[in-house]
Write a protein that holds these residues in place. Structure first.
Motif, PDB file in Angstrom:
ATOM      1  N   LEU B  14       0.853  -1.186   0.000  1.00 36.11           N
ATOM      2  CA  LEU B  14       0.000   0.000   0.000  1.00 36.11           C
ATOM      3  C   LEU B  14       0.890   1.238   0.000  1.00 36.11           C
ATOM      4  CD1 LEU B  14      -2.965   1.014   0.222  1.00 36.11           C
ATOM      5  CD2 LEU B  14      -2.726   0.888   2.709  1.00 36.11           C
ATOM      6  N   ALA B  24      -5.217  -2.691   6.091  1.00 34.19           N
ATOM      7  CA  ALA B  24      -5.117  -1.869   4.877  1.00 34.19           C
ATOM      8  C   ALA B  24      -6.456  -1.170   4.652  1.00 34.19           C
ATOM      9  CB  ALA B  24      -4.779  -2.747   3.672  1.00 34.19           C
ATOM     10  N   THR B  25      -6.440   0.141   4.777  1.00 31.78           N
ATOM     11  CA  THR B  25      -7.680   0.911   4.651  1.00 31.78           C
ATOM     12  C   THR B  25      -7.457   2.116   3.745  1.00 31.78           C
ATOM     13  OG1 THR B  25      -7.162   2.293   6.558  1.00 31.78           O
ATOM     14  CG2 THR B  25      -8.430   0.286   6.988  1.00 31.78           C
ATOM     15  N   VAL B  26      -8.580   2.700   3.308  1.00 35.84           N
ATOM     16  CA  VAL B  26      -8.545   4.003   2.629  1.00 35.84           C
ATOM     17  C   VAL B  26      -9.523   4.917   3.358  1.00 35.84           C
ATOM     18  CG1 VAL B  26      -7.948   3.074   0.354  1.00 35.84           C
ATOM     19  CG2 VAL B  26     -10.353   3.382   0.985  1.00 35.84           C
ATOM     20  N   PRO B  27      -9.310   6.233   3.262  1.00 41.46           N
ATOM     21  CA  PRO B  27     -10.257   7.154   3.909  1.00 41.46           C
ATOM     22  C   PRO B  27     -11.672   6.976   3.351  1.00 41.46           C
ATOM     23  CG  PRO B  27      -8.271   8.334   3.204  1.00 41.46           C
ATOM     24  CD  PRO B  27      -8.190   6.958   2.615  1.00 41.46           C
ATOM     25  N   LEU B  28     -12.653   7.143   4.190  1.00 44.85           N
ATOM     26  CA  LEU B  28     -14.060   7.097   3.771  1.00 44.85           C
ATOM     27  C   LEU B  28     -14.328   8.129   2.671  1.00 44.85           C
ATOM     28  CD1 LEU B  28     -16.864   5.890   4.635  1.00 44.85           C
ATOM     29  CD2 LEU B  28     -17.115   7.871   6.128  1.00 44.85           C
ATOM     30  N   GLY B  32     -12.203   7.371  -4.857  1.00 48.52           N
ATOM     31  CA  GLY B  32     -12.356   6.038  -5.446  1.00 48.52           C
ATOM     32  C   GLY B  32     -13.602   5.363  -4.914  1.00 48.52           C
ATOM     33  N   LEU B  33     -13.870   5.589  -3.614  1.00 47.38           N
ATOM     34  CA  LEU B  33     -15.074   5.032  -2.987  1.00 47.38           C
ATOM     35  C   LEU B  33     -16.299   5.902  -3.270  1.00 47.38           C
ATOM     36  CD1 LEU B  33     -16.383   2.962  -1.012  1.00 47.38           C
ATOM     37  CD2 LEU B  33     -15.903   4.592   0.810  1.00 47.38           C
ATOM     38  N   THR B  34     -16.189   7.191  -3.041  1.00 46.71           N
ATOM     39  CA  THR B  34     -17.378   8.050  -3.088  1.00 46.71           C
ATOM     40  C   THR B  34     -17.844   8.351  -4.508  1.00 46.71           C
ATOM     41  OG1 THR B  34     -16.070  10.092  -3.032  1.00 46.71           O
ATOM     42  CG2 THR B  34     -16.763   9.171  -0.920  1.00 46.71           C
ATOM     43  N   ALA B  35     -16.934   8.223  -5.479  1.00 46.43           N
ATOM     44  CA  ALA B  35     -17.299   8.641  -6.843  1.00 46.43           C
ATOM     45  C   ALA B  35     -16.762   7.720  -7.931  1.00 46.43           C
ATOM     46  CB  ALA B  35     -16.803  10.070  -7.083  1.00 46.43           C
ATOM     47  N   GLY B  36     -16.199   6.582  -7.541  1.00 47.18           N
ATOM     48  CA  GLY B  36     -15.694   5.652  -8.560  1.00 47.18           C
ATOM     49  C   GLY B  36     -14.499   6.194  -9.320  1.00 47.18           C
ATOM     50  N   GLU B  37     -13.764   7.136  -8.718  1.00 47.57           N
ATOM     51  CA  GLU B  37     -12.630   7.732  -9.415  1.00 47.57           C
ATOM     52  C   GLU B  37     -11.365   6.919  -9.133  1.00 47.57           C
ATOM     53  OE1 GLU B  37     -12.320  11.952  -9.283  1.00 47.57           O
ATOM     54  OE2 GLU B  37     -14.434  12.220  -9.693  1.00 47.57           O
ATOM     55  N   LEU B  98      -4.574  -1.622  -7.709  1.00 49.32           N
ATOM     56  CA  LEU B  98      -5.757  -0.818  -7.414  1.00 49.32           C
ATOM     57  C   LEU B  98      -5.283   0.608  -7.191  1.00 49.32           C
ATOM     58  CD1 LEU B  98      -8.844  -0.875  -6.638  1.00 49.32           C
ATOM     59  CD2 LEU B  98      -8.094  -1.260  -4.294  1.00 49.32           C
ATOM     60  N   THR B 100      -6.597   4.582  -6.568  1.00 51.14           N
ATOM     61  CA  THR B 100      -7.748   5.423  -6.244  1.00 51.14           C
ATOM     62  C   THR B 100      -7.320   6.884  -6.146  1.00 51.14           C
ATOM     63  OG1 THR B 100      -7.739   5.630  -3.829  1.00 51.14           O
ATOM     64  CG2 THR B 100      -8.400   3.498  -4.724  1.00 51.14           C
ATOM     65  N   ALA B 111      -2.282   0.396  -4.628  1.00 54.58           N
ATOM     66  CA  ALA B 111      -2.098  -0.819  -3.833  1.00 54.58           C
ATOM     67  C   ALA B 111      -1.841  -2.006  -4.742  1.00 54.58           C
ATOM     68  CB  ALA B 111      -3.325  -1.078  -2.972  1.00 54.58           C
TER      69      ALA B 111
END
Lengths: 284, 284
Positions: B14, B24-28, B32-37, B98, B100, B111
């Motif tokens: 990572l 292994a985390t990503v910010p909320l 990448g999570l909130t908008a598929g970017e 991956l 983001t 990652a």
């Protein structure tokens, strides 16, 4: 505890816990991240109260069912919304519900986030395009796949517009990237139908209620470029936009820069509805 | 340190660090999570070596540029790939990159994840549909928006098939959810062109190289349902599938259950190429 001390500006609600935004994370393997398996809602907050929260939660629940996504505890999130907004000290702005499928075999996640926002000033310039077709029904769900929305919006801005209108391959005008489209012609209203190709907008639904209440004729029917060219008035609806007049559809139609009578009337009725249901001040 | 002790089965790479998968985390707020970017690549690993890693990284870099996504340190990730696979103890399987966009104003993330995988046994049954149209060019990029792929794949499985073939609104047959499509007729090959509606598959490109090397006539041209109905052979290509014969296209064409001569020859040539370039054992 004084009211000032109880306001915590940079926290989120994450699966029932209040967490500093900087510590709010999801697993790298969350399918919301790795595969876009998640949903979100953006809800207008007025006087600290989320407007039509139940409608947003109902849409999210229906999408989860239709798409085979997890049965999130959306009721728990809804119950936490107003206390969370109070804790955040947010009176005017937007509340976001973010729901992700979680890692394979793991627990799904629901989060609440709040931030200031206000309605854009003045009427909107709209741009036709791009063309989009999703597999049947997928357009009716507010999923995390937003890249095409961002690209469409950026294309509209580059062309001198505020909002892009997605077109179907058959030429039907579908919806904006964050809004639904309405036309007025000869005193009656038209908006694209909920045929699975557009999002069933919450503001759209409120406007249709108001239209019925006001005795204005309205139909939900496919709209084409020619309908836009012949319209007397046009407006878009959305959580952030509210009822926002269009001043122009680039290359298709210019409207009077002053919103037409039906648009103005519906904008007033809509703002009154928000104020009445939230007891908050009027936006914009 | 013994070799056994150096194998750590549940870690990810990572942003330059080796992290237990559970941590292994990503910010909320990661877009990448909130908008598929974000983007991803799935790369075949053979004998501990990722096959055509440079091609995968080049595709990712080109997509990032085209979509206005961050200039991730993909070279750093590529350089870490083989040591990471050795640490993971993965000889046969797949490597995932991956990438983001990160939180607004924050740092983007890359990652590496590794897991066992093997080619599916036997020929594939294909199902036509659903229809899909993305804004111009968006189909050429491996973004994190995969819900429509999952739904299409589930629809195909429900119909008794292994893979769905997306159709364009004009009737063109585009690609599978994880594969590219090839047809053979009269000793020559055809596959849909890279017109922005399909992913430029890495296995597809290798097969076209092999076809040229073998002197088999091939063209990249739009394919319709009638082309499928008239084909002598058909196969799909993908990171996990390799070159996989189709035994049937539901409702359109049944093929001999034994792969045809050109499909069989290309499958052999492809497996030889993988083995030669990775020095690893042959898959499947």
């Amino acid at each position: 505890m004084t009211p000032a001390a109880s306001v915590t500006s940079d926290v989120v609600w994450l699966d029932g816990r209040i967490v500093p935004a900087s510590e709010a994370t999801v697993p790298l393997s969350d399918r919301g991240l790795t595969a876009g398996e998640g949903l979100f809602e953006t809800i207008r907050v007025c006087g600290g109260i989320p407007f039509r929260l139940e409608s947003h939660v109902a849409r999210m629940r229906e999408s989860a069912r239709a798409l085979g996504l997890p049965a999130w505890d959306l009721e728990g999130a809804a119950a936490a919304a107003t206390p969370f907004l109070r804790l955040r000290g947010l009176s005017e702005g937007k509340l976001k519900i973010l729901a992700t499928a979680g890692p394979p075999g793991g627990r799904p996640t629901v989060a609440l986030l709040a931030e200031p926002a206000s309605a854009p000033a003045g009427p909107a310039v709209l741009a036709l395009g791009p063309v989009r077709a999703l597999p049947p029904g997928l357009g009716a769900h507010k999923t995390l796949a937003r890249l095409e929305h961002r690209l469409a919006q950026e294309g509209a801005v580059a062309a001198g517009a505020d909002e892009a209108l997605f077109l179907a391959p058959d030429g039907a005008v579908l919806e904006g990237t964050r809004t639904n489209l309405f036309l007025v012609r000869g005193g009656s209203l038209a908006t694209p139908p909920l045929d699975g190709r557009i999002l069933p907008g919450i503001t759209r639904a409120v406007v249709l209620e108001l239209v019925r209440g006001a005795g204005i004729p309205a139909e939900e029917a496919p709209l084409c470029r020619e309908d836009l060219a012949r319209a007397d008035e046009s407006f878009v609806t959305g959580t952030i936009s509210g009822v926002r007049a269009a001043s122009e559809i680039l290359g298709v139609r210019r409207f009077d820069p002053v919103p037409g009578p039906i648009t103005a009337r519906l904008a007033t009725l809509f703002n009154e509805t928000v104020r009445r249901e939230t007891a908050g001040p009027r936006w914009g």
